[in-house]
Design an enzyme around this catalytic site. Structure first.
Site, PDB file in Angstrom:
ATOM      1  CG  ASP A  17      -0.282   0.116   2.445  1.00 52.60           C
ATOM      2  OD1 ASP A  17       0.744   0.225   2.709  1.00 52.60           O
ATOM      3  OD2 ASP A  17      -0.885  -0.142   3.465  1.00 52.60           O
ATOM      4  CG  ASP A  98       3.097  -4.594   5.741  1.00 57.29           C
ATOM      5  OD1 ASP A  98       2.269  -5.339   6.249  1.00 57.29           O
ATOM      6  OD2 ASP A  98       2.742  -3.586   5.379  1.00 57.29           O
ATOM      7  CD  GLU A 177      -7.425  -8.506  18.231  1.00 54.34           C
ATOM      8  OE1 GLU A 177      -7.436  -9.681  19.007  1.00 54.34           O
ATOM      9  OE2 GLU A 177      -7.689  -8.458  16.975  1.00 54.34           O
TER      10      GLU A 177
END
Length: 188
Positions: A17, A98, A177
């Site tokens: 991204d 990642d 979370e």
């Protein structure tokens, strides 16, 4: 935010991204990395992010910008890239993992993912500068303790047990979370 990347050689495994690449390249002053290499296998993701998410990736994922003065974006396999670095003796001060998320179970159906993660970690530790280099990655949320325990078991075995790690926890709003993040290093 707890690290100083100034003058360091940084490798991003995945990160399609472009968000991490943008953040590193837009650091200021003495925090600017010497060079950042990003290797992602999914060209379609990078092209889509360049077109539809420029606020996340900036100009860096536009194909004409893949080679910059202090960075390079490579559309390719992270495993092969690290094997090539290993053959050339190239090492990095920081490596960000990642790629594929850590499986949430240790059931046989997830064996391939655990093997993939082990391969990535083993290669990354081999191209990471010993003692001072750091591999930074996320594991999973605190609500899957079996996964966290299994990940730490994998960490204890890579590089013949020569690695050690610290972990931090942080609430991630988009996941609603608290996640566990690892900083892995290796002894000589």
């Amino acid at each position: 935010p707890n690290e100083n990347y100034g003058g360091k050689d940084v490798l991003i495994l995945g990160g399609g991204d472009g968000g991490l690449l943008k953040e590193l390249l837009e650091l200021q002053g003495d925090e600017v990395p010497a060079f950042v290499t990003m290797v992602d296998i999914d060209e379609m993701v990078m092209e889509a992010c360049a077109e539809y998410m420029p606020s996340v990736c900036g100009k860096y994922l536009k194909r004409e910008n893949w080679d910059g003065p202090n960075y390079k974006v490579i559309n390719g396999c992270a495993i092969q890239f690290m094997k090539d670095c290993l053959a050339k003796g190239r090492t990095f001060d920081y490596i960000f993992g990642d790629l594929t998320d850590t499986p949430i179970t240790t059931k046989p159906r997830d064996d391939d993912l655990w093997n993939f993660l082990s391969t990535i970690l083993d290669l990354a530790m081999s191209v990471l500068k010993p003692i001072t280099g750091k591999y930074l990655t996320h594991c999973n949320g605190v609500n899957v303790p079996e996964s966290i325990k299994a990940y730490e078991t994998v960490l204890s075995k890579i590089c013949d047990g020569k690695c050690f790690f610290n972990k931090t926890k942080c609430y991630v709003k988009s996941f609603s979370e608290t996640w566990v993040f690892y900083q892995v290093q290796r002894r000589e």
